[in-house]
Scaffold this motif. Structure first.
Motif, mmCIF file in Angstrom:
data_model
loop_
_atom_site.group_PDB
_atom_site.id
_atom_site.type_symbol
_atom_site.label_atom_id
_atom_site.label_comp_id
_atom_site.label_asym_id
_atom_site.label_seq_id
_atom_site.Cartn_x
_atom_site.Cartn_y
_atom_site.Cartn_z
ATOM 1 N N GLY A 50 13.739 -9.081 50.326
ATOM 2 C CA GLY A 50 12.927 -9.631 49.311
ATOM 3 C C GLY A 50 13.590 -10.751 48.694
ATOM 4 N N PRO A 51 12.843 -10.926 47.318
ATOM 5 C CA PRO A 51 13.361 -12.052 46.443
ATOM 6 C C PRO A 51 14.629 -12.076 46.116
ATOM 7 C CG PRO A 51 11.464 -11.018 45.735
ATOM 8 C CD PRO A 51 11.793 -10.443 46.906
ATOM 9 N N ALA A 52 15.251 -13.115 45.760
ATOM 10 C CA ALA A 52 16.856 -13.236 45.406
ATOM 11 C C ALA A 52 16.752 -12.589 43.977
ATOM 12 C CB ALA A 52 17.429 -14.559 45.809
ATOM 13 N N ILE A 53 17.647 -11.651 43.519
ATOM 14 C CA ILE A 53 17.972 -11.197 42.367
ATOM 15 C C ILE A 53 19.249 -11.517 41.628
ATOM 16 C CG2 ILE A 53 17.678 -9.160 40.796
ATOM 17 C CD1 ILE A 53 15.017 -10.009 42.205
ATOM 18 N N SER A 54 19.572 -11.892 40.448
ATOM 19 C CA SER A 54 20.596 -12.042 39.816
ATOM 20 C C SER A 54 20.629 -11.106 38.593
ATOM 21 C CB SER A 54 21.052 -13.539 39.314
ATOM 22 O OG SER A 54 21.041 -14.207 40.412
ATOM 23 N N VAL A 55 22.064 -10.473 38.463
ATOM 24 C CA VAL A 55 22.049 -9.481 37.417
ATOM 25 C C VAL A 55 22.867 -10.065 36.373
ATOM 26 C CG1 VAL A 55 22.962 -7.120 37.209
ATOM 27 C CG2 VAL A 55 22.031 -7.964 39.314
ATOM 28 N N VAL A 56 22.611 -9.568 35.116
ATOM 29 C CA VAL A 56 23.591 -10.115 33.814
ATOM 30 C C VAL A 56 23.609 -8.918 32.749
ATOM 31 C CG1 VAL A 56 21.517 -10.714 32.621
ATOM 32 C CG2 VAL A 56 23.894 -11.480 31.931
ATOM 33 N N SER A 57 24.899 -8.693 32.307
ATOM 34 C CA SER A 57 25.223 -7.670 31.303
ATOM 35 C C SER A 57 25.505 -8.722 30.187
ATOM 36 C CB SER A 57 26.424 -6.957 31.821
ATOM 37 O OG SER A 57 26.456 -6.105 30.302
ATOM 38 N N PHE A 58 24.744 -8.916 28.967
ATOM 39 C CA PHE A 58 25.199 -9.704 28.059
ATOM 40 C C PHE A 58 26.223 -8.953 27.197
ATOM 41 C CE2 PHE A 58 21.106 -12.016 29.148
ATOM 42 C CZ PHE A 58 21.670 -13.183 29.120
ATOM 43 N N GLN A 59 26.956 -9.924 26.446
ATOM 44 C CA GLN A 59 28.043 -9.465 25.530
ATOM 45 C C GLN A 59 27.568 -9.321 24.055
ATOM 46 O OE1 GLN A 59 30.071 -7.415 24.956
ATOM 47 N NE2 GLN A 59 31.879 -8.197 25.795
ATOM 48 N N ASP A 60 27.922 -8.056 23.406
ATOM 49 C CA ASP A 60 27.629 -8.072 21.888
ATOM 50 C C ASP A 60 26.331 -8.066 21.652
ATOM 51 O OD1 ASP A 60 28.289 -7.214 19.200
ATOM 52 O OD2 ASP A 60 28.794 -9.019 18.629
ATOM 53 N N GLU A 61 25.121 -7.638 22.338
ATOM 54 C CA GLU A 61 23.860 -7.336 21.956
ATOM 55 C C GLU A 61 23.695 -6.783 20.764
ATOM 56 O OE1 GLU A 61 19.741 -6.016 21.565
ATOM 57 O OE2 GLU A 61 21.425 -4.777 21.953
ATOM 58 N N GLU A 62 24.502 -5.881 20.382
ATOM 59 C CA GLU A 62 24.486 -4.618 19.477
ATOM 60 C C GLU A 62 25.178 -5.327 18.230
ATOM 61 O OE1 GLU A 62 22.636 -2.546 19.675
ATOM 62 O OE2 GLU A 62 22.743 -1.217 21.758
ATOM 63 N N GLY A 63 25.509 -6.421 18.223
ATOM 64 C CA GLY A 63 25.833 -7.156 17.051
ATOM 65 C C GLY A 63 26.883 -6.681 16.248
ATOM 66 N N ARG A 64 27.983 -6.232 16.882
ATOM 67 C CA ARG A 64 29.380 -6.080 16.190
ATOM 68 C C ARG A 64 29.550 -7.480 15.404
ATOM 69 N NH1 ARG A 64 35.536 -5.900 18.837
ATOM 70 N NH2 ARG A 64 36.359 -6.058 16.642
ATOM 71 N N PHE A 65 29.238 -8.513 15.764
ATOM 72 C CA PHE A 65 29.502 -9.662 15.116
ATOM 73 C C PHE A 65 28.260 -10.487 14.466
ATOM 74 C CE2 PHE A 65 33.108 -8.767 17.718
ATOM 75 C CZ PHE A 65 34.171 -8.906 16.878
ATOM 76 N N GLY A 66 27.310 -10.022 14.625
ATOM 77 C CA GLY A 66 26.016 -10.605 14.293
ATOM 78 C C GLY A 66 24.964 -10.278 14.748
ATOM 79 N N VAL A 67 24.080 -10.919 15.346
ATOM 80 C CA VAL A 67 22.542 -10.645 15.968
ATOM 81 C C VAL A 67 22.789 -10.918 17.505
ATOM 82 C CG1 VAL A 67 20.078 -10.469 16.008
ATOM 83 C CG2 VAL A 67 21.395 -10.452 13.618
ATOM 84 N N ALA A 105 12.615 -3.300 18.383
ATOM 85 C CA ALA A 105 14.092 -3.497 18.769
ATOM 86 C C ALA A 105 14.233 -4.990 19.015
ATOM 87 C CB ALA A 105 14.618 -2.385 19.612
ATOM 88 N N LEU A 106 15.532 -5.574 18.743
ATOM 89 C CA LEU A 106 15.806 -6.679 19.087
ATOM 90 C C LEU A 106 16.493 -6.742 20.965
ATOM 91 C CD1 LEU A 106 16.120 -9.644 18.096
ATOM 92 C CD2 LEU A 106 15.323 -7.990 16.473
ATOM 93 N N HIS A 107 16.219 -7.669 21.378
ATOM 94 C CA HIS A 107 16.611 -7.484 22.608
ATOM 95 C C HIS A 107 17.304 -9.007 23.267
ATOM 96 C CE1 HIS A 107 15.229 -3.519 23.565
ATOM 97 N NE2 HIS A 107 14.135 -3.817 22.951
ATOM 98 N N ASP A 108 18.164 -8.980 24.364
ATOM 99 C CA ASP A 108 18.536 -10.415 24.742
ATOM 100 C C ASP A 108 17.566 -11.323 25.110
ATOM 101 O OD1 ASP A 108 21.617 -9.674 24.493
ATOM 102 O OD2 ASP A 108 21.042 -8.418 25.758
ATOM 103 N N ALA A 109 16.316 -10.740 25.645
ATOM 104 C CA ALA A 109 15.141 -11.585 26.127
ATOM 105 C C ALA A 109 14.873 -12.444 25.090
ATOM 106 C CB ALA A 109 14.009 -10.533 26.340
ATOM 107 N N THR A 110 14.886 -12.407 23.907
ATOM 108 C CA THR A 110 14.700 -13.186 22.834
ATOM 109 C C THR A 110 15.346 -14.430 22.804
ATOM 110 O OG1 THR A 110 14.109 -11.591 21.173
ATOM 111 C CG2 THR A 110 14.611 -13.601 20.389
#
Ligand code: GLV
Ligand code: MN
Ligand code: MN
Length: 401
Positions: free
Chosen positions: A107-124, A346-351
Protein backbone atom coordinates in the motif's frame (compact mmCIF):
# COMPACT_ATOMS: atom_id res chain seq x y z
CA UNK A 1 -4.30 -3.87 4.21
CA UNK A 2 -4.54 -6.09 7.30
CA UNK A 3 -4.02 -4.60 10.76
CA UNK A 4 -2.47 -7.00 13.29
CA UNK A 5 -4.51 -6.20 16.42
CA UNK A 6 -2.38 -8.28 18.76
CA UNK A 7 0.89 -6.76 17.56
CA UNK A 8 -0.59 -3.25 17.85
CA UNK A 9 -1.93 -3.77 21.39
CA UNK A 10 1.22 -5.54 22.53
CA UNK A 11 3.41 -2.64 21.31
CA UNK A 12 1.11 -0.15 23.02
CA UNK A 13 1.49 -2.02 26.33
CA UNK A 14 5.27 -2.28 25.89
CA UNK A 15 5.50 1.49 25.39
CA UNK A 16 3.48 1.97 28.60
CA UNK A 17 6.25 0.05 30.41
CA UNK A 18 8.59 3.04 29.95
CA UNK A 19 7.68 5.20 32.95
CA UNK A 20 4.76 3.04 34.12
CA UNK A 21 3.47 4.57 37.35
CA UNK A 22 0.49 4.97 39.59
CA UNK A 23 -2.71 3.01 39.58
CA UNK A 24 -4.23 1.47 36.45
CA UNK A 25 -2.23 2.26 33.35
CA UNK A 26 -0.57 5.50 34.51
CA UNK A 27 2.65 6.83 32.99
CA UNK A 28 5.29 9.36 34.08
CA UNK A 29 7.41 10.02 30.97
CA UNK A 30 8.07 13.75 30.67
CA UNK A 31 10.15 15.05 27.77
CA UNK A 32 13.89 14.19 28.02
CA UNK A 33 13.46 12.12 31.21
CA UNK A 34 15.29 8.75 31.25
CA UNK A 35 11.95 7.00 30.59
CA UNK A 36 11.30 9.24 27.57
CA UNK A 37 14.78 8.66 26.14
CA UNK A 38 14.52 4.86 26.67
CA UNK A 39 11.08 4.87 25.01
CA UNK A 40 12.50 6.75 22.02
CA UNK A 41 15.32 4.19 21.73
CA UNK A 42 12.80 1.35 21.78
CA UNK A 43 10.60 3.12 19.22
CA UNK A 44 13.60 3.70 16.97
CA UNK A 45 14.23 -0.07 17.02
CA UNK A 46 10.58 -0.77 16.12
CA UNK A 47 10.77 1.72 13.25
CA UNK A 48 13.91 0.04 11.94
CA UNK A 49 12.28 -3.41 12.20
CA UNK A 50 9.39 -1.99 10.15
CA UNK A 51 11.82 -1.09 7.35
CA UNK A 52 11.81 2.65 8.10
CA UNK A 53 14.92 4.85 8.17
CA UNK A 54 15.37 6.32 11.65
CA UNK A 55 16.18 10.02 12.01
CA UNK A 56 16.07 12.36 15.01
CA UNK A 57 16.30 16.14 14.88
CA UNK A 58 17.99 18.35 17.49
CA UNK A 59 14.76 18.69 19.53
CA UNK A 60 14.45 14.91 19.83
CA UNK A 61 11.56 14.54 17.37
CA UNK A 62 11.93 10.91 16.22
CA UNK A 63 11.05 9.95 12.63
CA UNK A 64 10.81 6.57 10.89
CA UNK A 65 11.00 7.46 7.21
CA UNK A 66 9.66 5.49 4.26
CA UNK A 67 11.49 5.68 0.91
CA UNK A 68 10.32 8.47 -1.39
CA UNK A 69 7.15 10.54 -0.94
CA UNK A 70 4.96 9.36 1.93
CA UNK A 71 2.12 10.24 4.27
CA UNK A 72 3.36 11.19 7.75
CA UNK A 73 1.45 9.73 10.69
CA UNK A 74 2.07 9.79 14.43
CA UNK A 75 1.81 11.91 17.57
CA UNK A 76 4.05 12.14 20.67
CA UNK A 77 5.46 9.72 23.25
CA UNK A 78 6.30 12.14 26.08
CA UNK A 79 3.71 12.41 28.89
CA UNK A 80 2.37 14.88 31.42
CA UNK A 81 4.02 14.76 34.90
CA UNK A 82 1.09 12.41 35.72
CA UNK A 83 -0.29 11.03 32.50
CA UNK A 84 -2.11 8.12 30.95
CA UNK A 85 -0.81 5.37 28.68
CA UNK A 86 -2.61 6.52 25.52
CA UNK A 87 -2.18 10.29 25.28
CA UNK A 88 0.14 10.54 22.27
CA UNK A 89 1.34 6.92 22.54
CA UNK A 90 -1.78 5.68 20.73
CA UNK A 91 -1.08 7.86 17.68
CA UNK A 92 2.55 6.77 17.50
CA UNK A 93 1.90 3.02 17.80
CA UNK A 94 -1.13 3.21 15.47
CA UNK A 95 1.08 4.92 12.87
CA UNK A 96 3.71 2.21 13.27
CA UNK A 97 1.08 -0.51 12.80
CA UNK A 98 -0.42 1.14 9.71
CA UNK A 99 3.09 1.65 8.26
CA UNK A 100 3.85 -2.07 8.76
CA UNK A 101 0.49 -3.24 7.42
CA UNK A 102 0.64 -0.95 4.40
CA UNK A 103 4.15 -2.07 3.53
CA UNK A 104 3.15 -5.73 3.80
CA UNK A 105 0.14 -5.11 1.54
CA UNK A 106 2.09 -3.05 -1.01
CA UNK A 107 0.00 0.00 0.00
CA UNK A 108 0.95 3.67 0.27
CA UNK A 109 4.28 4.61 1.87
CA UNK A 110 3.79 5.70 5.50
CA UNK A 111 6.36 7.51 7.64
CA UNK A 112 6.02 7.62 11.42
CA UNK A 113 6.81 10.39 13.91
CA UNK A 114 6.96 10.77 17.67
CA UNK A 115 7.25 14.50 18.40
CA UNK A 116 9.05 15.72 21.53
CA UNK A 117 7.58 17.68 24.46
CA UNK A 118 4.04 17.86 23.10
CA UNK A 119 2.94 18.02 26.72
CA UNK A 120 4.75 21.30 27.19
CA UNK A 121 7.21 20.65 29.98
CA UNK A 122 8.93 23.71 28.47
CA UNK A 123 6.11 25.54 26.72
CA UNK A 124 3.34 24.51 24.34
CA UNK A 125 3.96 21.49 22.03
CA UNK A 126 7.61 22.58 21.75
CA UNK A 127 8.99 19.72 19.59
CA UNK A 128 6.51 20.13 16.75
CA UNK A 129 6.53 23.92 17.24
CA UNK A 130 10.22 23.93 16.32
CA UNK A 131 9.76 21.41 13.46
CA UNK A 132 6.84 23.45 12.14
CA UNK A 133 8.82 26.71 12.25
CA UNK A 134 6.57 28.36 14.85
CA UNK A 135 9.54 28.61 17.23
CA UNK A 136 13.29 28.71 16.50
CA UNK A 137 15.59 26.23 18.21
CA UNK A 138 17.39 29.17 19.83
CA UNK A 139 14.11 30.51 21.28
CA UNK A 140 13.09 27.03 22.44
CA UNK A 141 16.43 26.50 24.17
CA UNK A 142 15.73 29.45 26.47
CA UNK A 143 12.39 28.06 27.71
CA UNK A 144 12.44 26.72 31.26
CA UNK A 145 10.31 24.17 33.09
CA UNK A 146 8.63 24.75 36.47
CA UNK A 147 11.83 24.07 38.39
CA UNK A 148 13.96 26.34 36.21
CA UNK A 149 15.70 23.74 34.00
CA UNK A 150 16.35 25.07 30.48
CA UNK A 151 15.25 23.14 27.40
CA UNK A 152 18.66 23.76 25.84
CA UNK A 153 20.27 21.78 28.67
CA UNK A 154 17.54 19.12 28.89
CA UNK A 155 17.85 18.15 25.22
CA UNK A 156 21.44 17.00 25.85
CA UNK A 157 19.73 13.79 26.99
CA UNK A 158 18.97 12.89 23.35
CA UNK A 159 22.08 14.42 21.75
CA UNK A 160 23.60 10.98 21.12
CA UNK A 161 20.60 9.98 18.98
CA UNK A 162 20.40 13.14 16.85
CA UNK A 163 21.01 12.67 13.12
CA UNK A 164 19.91 16.06 11.74
CA UNK A 165 16.96 17.99 10.32
CA UNK A 166 14.06 16.16 8.68
CA UNK A 167 12.50 18.02 5.75
CA UNK A 168 8.70 18.21 5.53
CA UNK A 169 8.97 18.25 1.71
CA UNK A 170 8.91 14.47 1.49
CA UNK A 171 5.45 14.23 3.08
CA UNK A 172 2.09 14.76 1.36
CA UNK A 173 0.03 15.14 4.53
CA UNK A 174 -0.17 14.35 8.26
CA UNK A 175 -2.78 12.22 10.01
CA UNK A 176 -2.87 11.86 13.83
CA UNK A 177 -4.98 9.42 15.81
CA UNK A 178 -5.55 10.46 19.43
CA UNK A 179 -7.83 9.71 22.34
CA UNK A 180 -10.54 12.37 22.69
CA UNK A 181 -9.52 13.29 26.28
CA UNK A 182 -13.01 14.66 26.93
CA UNK A 183 -16.54 13.38 27.53
CA UNK A 184 -18.26 13.81 24.13
CA UNK A 185 -17.86 10.36 22.53
CA UNK A 186 -18.05 8.50 25.83
CA UNK A 187 -21.35 10.21 26.62
CA UNK A 188 -22.90 9.73 23.18
CA UNK A 189 -21.69 6.13 22.81
CA UNK A 190 -20.14 6.91 19.42
CA UNK A 191 -16.89 5.15 18.50
CA UNK A 192 -15.04 7.67 16.31
CA UNK A 193 -14.66 11.45 16.11
CA UNK A 194 -13.33 13.11 12.95
CA UNK A 195 -11.77 16.39 14.07
CA UNK A 196 -12.91 19.58 12.34
CA UNK A 197 -10.62 22.10 14.07
CA UNK A 198 -8.22 22.44 17.00
CA UNK A 199 -8.67 25.34 19.42
CA UNK A 200 -6.09 28.07 19.98
CA UNK A 201 -4.18 28.48 23.25
CA UNK A 202 -2.37 31.18 25.24
CA UNK A 203 -0.11 30.38 28.17
CA UNK A 204 2.04 32.60 30.38
CA UNK A 205 3.51 32.78 33.86
CA UNK A 206 2.40 35.56 36.22
CA UNK A 207 4.33 36.62 39.33
CA UNK A 208 3.01 38.53 42.37
CA UNK A 209 5.76 39.71 44.70
CA UNK A 210 4.75 40.97 48.18
CA UNK A 211 6.61 40.75 51.49
CA UNK A 212 7.70 37.51 53.11
CA UNK A 213 7.12 37.72 56.86
CA UNK A 214 6.33 35.90 60.12
CA UNK A 215 2.90 34.18 60.08
CA UNK A 216 2.38 34.64 63.86
CA UNK A 217 3.40 38.22 64.40
CA UNK A 218 2.38 40.06 61.23
CA UNK A 219 -1.09 41.62 61.68
CA UNK A 220 -3.51 40.84 58.89
CA UNK A 221 -3.87 44.45 57.81
CA UNK A 222 -0.09 44.85 57.38
CA UNK A 223 0.46 41.76 55.26
CA UNK A 224 1.43 41.73 51.60
CA UNK A 225 0.63 38.03 51.11
CA UNK A 226 1.28 36.75 47.58
CA UNK A 227 -1.11 33.82 48.00
CA UNK A 228 -3.94 36.17 48.93
CA UNK A 229 -3.22 38.05 45.71
CA UNK A 230 -3.50 34.85 43.62
CA UNK A 231 -6.70 33.95 45.41
CA UNK A 232 -8.28 37.38 44.79
CA UNK A 233 -7.09 37.39 41.19
CA UNK A 234 -8.71 34.00 40.53
CA UNK A 235 -12.07 34.98 42.03
CA UNK A 236 -12.17 38.31 40.20
CA UNK A 237 -11.07 36.78 36.92
CA UNK A 238 -13.79 34.12 36.92
CA UNK A 239 -16.32 36.89 37.35
CA UNK A 240 -14.90 39.23 34.72
CA UNK A 241 -14.45 36.61 32.03
CA UNK A 242 -18.15 35.81 32.13
CA UNK A 243 -18.98 38.49 29.57
CA UNK A 244 -16.25 37.44 27.19
CA UNK A 245 -16.36 33.65 27.04
CA UNK A 246 -18.61 30.97 25.51
CA UNK A 247 -19.44 27.60 27.11
CA UNK A 248 -16.57 26.12 25.05
CA UNK A 249 -13.94 28.57 26.35
CA UNK A 250 -11.64 27.24 29.10
CA UNK A 251 -9.03 28.78 31.39
CA UNK A 252 -6.79 27.15 34.00
CA UNK A 253 -4.35 28.03 36.77
CA UNK A 254 -2.67 24.62 36.86
CA UNK A 255 0.67 25.34 38.51
CA UNK A 256 1.26 27.61 41.52
CA UNK A 257 4.63 28.02 43.16
CA UNK A 258 4.66 29.82 46.52
CA UNK A 259 7.86 31.06 48.08
CA UNK A 260 9.05 29.80 50.45
CA UNK A 261 6.00 27.52 50.79
CA UNK A 262 6.06 27.04 54.57
CA UNK A 263 3.23 26.91 57.10
CA UNK A 264 4.57 29.68 59.33
CA UNK A 265 5.67 32.14 56.69
CA UNK A 266 3.47 34.72 54.95
CA UNK A 267 4.38 33.91 51.33
CA UNK A 268 6.37 36.68 49.70
CA UNK A 269 6.16 35.45 46.13
CA UNK A 270 3.69 33.50 43.99
CA UNK A 271 4.48 32.40 40.44
CA UNK A 272 1.59 30.74 38.62
CA UNK A 273 0.63 29.49 35.17
CA UNK A 274 -2.29 31.18 33.42
CA UNK A 275 -3.58 29.25 30.43
CA UNK A 276 -6.67 29.88 28.27
CA UNK A 277 -8.10 28.22 25.15
CA UNK A 278 -10.76 29.11 22.61
CA UNK A 279 -11.56 28.56 18.94
CA UNK A 280 -11.49 32.34 18.14
CA UNK A 281 -8.27 34.36 18.03
CA UNK A 282 -10.05 37.62 18.86
CA UNK A 283 -11.62 36.10 21.96
CA UNK A 284 -8.18 34.87 23.10
CA UNK A 285 -6.98 38.48 22.76
CA UNK A 286 -9.93 39.91 24.70
CA UNK A 287 -9.30 37.38 27.47
CA UNK A 288 -5.66 38.46 27.59
CA UNK A 289 -6.73 42.07 28.17
CA UNK A 290 -9.04 41.03 31.04
CA UNK A 291 -6.30 38.85 32.57
CA UNK A 292 -3.67 41.60 32.46
CA UNK A 293 -6.07 44.27 33.77
CA UNK A 294 -7.33 42.08 36.62
CA UNK A 295 -3.80 41.15 37.72
CA UNK A 296 -2.75 44.82 37.62
CA UNK A 297 -5.75 45.86 39.70
CA UNK A 298 -5.09 43.18 42.34
CA UNK A 299 -1.40 44.07 42.48
CA UNK A 300 -2.21 47.74 43.06
CA UNK A 301 -4.86 47.01 45.70
CA UNK A 302 -2.65 44.60 47.66
CA UNK A 303 0.74 46.29 47.34
CA UNK A 304 2.29 43.66 45.11
CA UNK A 305 4.76 44.07 42.34
CA UNK A 306 3.58 42.23 39.24
CA UNK A 307 5.33 40.70 36.25
CA UNK A 308 4.18 38.72 33.24
CA UNK A 309 6.35 36.03 31.60
CA UNK A 310 6.61 35.50 27.84
CA UNK A 311 3.30 34.80 26.12
CA UNK A 312 3.27 31.35 24.48
CA UNK A 313 0.49 30.28 22.18
CA UNK A 314 -0.86 28.63 19.09
CA UNK A 315 -3.64 29.80 16.79
CA UNK A 316 -6.81 27.79 16.11
CA UNK A 317 -6.40 25.50 13.08
CA UNK A 318 -8.94 23.97 10.67
CA UNK A 319 -8.39 20.42 9.37
CA UNK A 320 -7.85 19.69 5.67
CA UNK A 321 -11.05 18.86 3.76
CA UNK A 322 -9.82 16.05 1.59
CA UNK A 323 -7.96 14.26 4.41
CA UNK A 324 -11.10 14.63 6.55
CA UNK A 325 -13.24 13.17 3.76
CA UNK A 326 -11.00 10.08 3.69
CA UNK A 327 -11.27 9.73 7.50
CA UNK A 328 -15.05 10.21 7.35
CA UNK A 329 -15.39 7.46 4.72
CA UNK A 330 -13.18 5.21 6.87
CA UNK A 331 -15.26 6.00 9.97
CA UNK A 332 -18.49 5.16 8.16
CA UNK A 333 -17.03 1.84 6.97
CA UNK A 334 -15.76 0.82 10.43
CA UNK A 335 -18.53 2.31 12.64
CA UNK A 336 -21.55 2.89 10.39
CA UNK A 337 -23.73 5.70 11.79
CA UNK A 338 -21.71 5.66 14.99
CA UNK A 339 -19.23 8.51 14.55
CA UNK A 340 -19.33 12.31 14.49
CA UNK A 341 -17.40 15.37 13.37
CA UNK A 342 -16.13 17.38 16.36
CA UNK A 343 -13.67 20.11 17.39
CA UNK A 344 -10.65 19.39 19.59
CA UNK A 345 -10.32 21.28 22.87
CA UNK A 346 -6.93 19.64 23.49
CA UNK A 347 -3.83 20.87 21.70
CA UNK A 348 -2.07 18.55 19.29
CA UNK A 349 1.10 18.38 17.19
CA UNK A 350 -1.15 18.60 14.11
CA UNK A 351 -1.52 22.34 14.83
CA UNK A 352 2.20 22.94 14.24
CA UNK A 353 2.46 20.46 11.38
CA UNK A 354 -0.30 22.39 9.56
CA UNK A 355 2.26 25.13 8.81
CA UNK A 356 3.93 22.66 6.39
CA UNK A 357 1.31 20.09 5.42
CA UNK A 358 -2.42 19.38 5.12
CA UNK A 359 -3.43 17.77 8.43
CA UNK A 360 -6.32 15.74 9.84
CA UNK A 361 -7.10 14.02 13.13
CA UNK A 362 -9.21 11.18 14.41
CA UNK A 363 -10.48 10.60 17.97
CA UNK A 364 -11.53 7.48 19.86
CA UNK A 365 -13.46 7.72 23.17
CA UNK A 366 -11.87 8.30 26.57
CA UNK A 367 -13.61 6.30 29.30
CA UNK A 368 -15.31 8.74 31.68
CA UNK A 369 -13.84 11.62 29.64
CA UNK A 370 -10.63 11.33 31.72
CA UNK A 371 -7.12 12.25 30.55
CA UNK A 372 -3.98 13.92 31.98
CA UNK A 373 -4.48 11.55 34.92
CA UNK A 374 -3.30 7.99 35.67
CA UNK A 375 -6.95 6.92 35.28
CA UNK A 376 -7.05 7.64 31.53
CA UNK A 377 -8.19 4.62 29.45
CA UNK A 378 -10.04 3.55 26.29
CA UNK A 379 -11.75 0.23 25.47
CA UNK A 380 -9.60 -2.10 23.34
CA UNK A 381 -12.21 -2.42 20.60
CA UNK A 382 -12.29 1.38 20.29
CA UNK A 383 -8.49 1.53 20.03
CA UNK A 384 -8.53 -1.06 17.27
CA UNK A 385 -11.43 0.69 15.50
CA UNK A 386 -9.34 3.87 15.38
CA UNK A 387 -6.44 2.04 13.71
CA UNK A 388 -8.84 0.40 11.22
CA UNK A 389 -10.22 3.81 10.23
CA UNK A 390 -6.68 5.15 9.74
CA UNK A 391 -5.77 2.15 7.59
CA UNK A 392 -8.84 2.55 5.39
CA UNK A 393 -8.23 6.27 5.00
CA UNK A 394 -4.58 5.97 3.96
CA UNK A 395 -5.36 3.07 1.60
CA UNK A 396 -7.89 5.35 -0.11
CA UNK A 397 -5.50 8.32 -0.18
CA UNK A 398 -2.35 6.66 -1.55
CA UNK A 399 1.09 8.15 -0.80
CA UNK A 400 0.27 11.28 -2.81
CA UNK A 401 -2.58 12.03 -0.32
C1 GLV B 1 -1.97 18.75 25.33
O1 GLV B 1 -1.96 17.69 25.90
C2 GLV B 1 -2.88 19.78 25.79
O2 GLV B 1 -2.57 20.37 26.84
O3 GLV B 1 -3.93 19.96 25.19
MN1 MN C 1 -1.56 14.24 23.35
MN1 MN D 1 -1.71 15.55 26.65
Amino acid sequence: MKIDEDRFLSDLHTLRGFGAAGVGKGVVRPAYSPADVDARKWLAGKMQEAGLRVEMDAMGNLFGLAEGPSILMGSHSDSQPEGGWLDGALGVIAALEVARASRAAGGPAISVVSFQDEEGRFGVTTGSAVWGGHLSLAEADKLTDHVGAALGDAREAVAHMVTGDVSPDQFSGFVELHIEQGPTLDTSGEQIGVVTEIVGIRDMKITFEGQQNHAGTTPMHLRRDAFQAVSSFNALLNDRLRNVVTPQTVWTIGHVSLHPNASSIVPGRAVFSMQWRDGQTDRLARMETVIRETATEVAEAQGMSLSFGPMLGLEPVTMDNSLCAALEAGAEAVAPGNWRKMPSGALHDATNVSRHLPVAMLFVPSIGGLSHTFEEDTREDDLVAGVEVLAKAVAALGSGA
